[in-house]
Design an enzyme around this catalytic site. Structure first.
Site: not given
Ligand code: GLN
Length: 193
Positions: A83, A174, A176
């Site tokens: 992410c 995610h 994890e």
């Molecule tokens: N929206 C977040 C970003 O742009 C990422 C979201 C996340 O890591 N769950 O950094």
């Protein structure tokens, strides 16, 4: 559940901001040693690194103030970016100038599934997996373009959400947050190579 002999490996989780403890717990389910990485000395102890989810803008800023930014740019061991971690690995961010490590030949759209869709779970078909992966997406990005060295490992609704380039793995979701440790095992497999 994957169980191989990973006991000799140490995997770091960048612990400046974001979802750290869940990654540490998942690494330990594979038998490897997990450490939180906040300093250069800690970074030097690891065989692989997780860049966790969180807020990529904040993590990017903290990378600079901690002195880890340059160290990570030259770090050539396996990395799993999840992410926000995927955003940090990208060469190019769409409509965004925030600091990022630019290690992977991917272009990324942040918050790509729409801000109103805060989070969702999907059964994801992943290249090389026999069973779908339960992927939790939270204000997730996607990969909007990728260079020829990048292997696409999964798409959701036509958009690339998991990819590999050499020993770098990047997923928009995610891993994890589930008890399924197959993606973490993929990271550990990169160390063996
Ligand atoms: N929206 C977040 C970003 O742009 C990422 C979201 C996340 O890591 N769950 O950094």
């Amino acid at each position: 559940m994957v169980m191989n002999d990973y006991t000799k490996y140490t995997v770091g989780v960048l612990a400046l901001q974001g979802a750290v403890s869940e990654h540490i717990a998942q690494i330990e389910t594979l038998g490897a040693k997990a450490i939180a990485v906040k300093t250069l000395v800690e970074l030097q102890q690891v065989d692989a690194l997780v860049l966790p989810g969180g807020e990529s803008t904040a993590i990017g800023r903290l990378l600079h103030s901690s002195g880890l930014f340059q160290a990570l740019q030259s770090f050539n061991k396996p990395i799993l970016g999840t992410c926000a971690g995927l955003i940090l690995l990208a060469n190019k961010l769409e409509d965004d100038e925030q600091p990022h490590l630019a290690k992977m030949d991917i272009q990324v759209q942040r918050n790509a599934f729409g801000r109103q869709v805060d989070s969702f779970q999907a059964e994801l078909m992943v290249k090389g997996f026999t069973e779908p992966f339960p992927a939790v997406f939270i204000r997730a990005p996607y990969i909007s373009a990728a260079g020829y060295e990048v292997e696409v490992l999964a798409k959701w609704q036509g958009n690339v959400v998991f990819a590999k380039q050499g020993n770098l793995l990047a997923c928009a979701f995610h891993p994890e947050l589930t008890s399924d440790n197959r993606i973490m095992a993929l990271l550990l497999e990169q160390i063996k190579r």
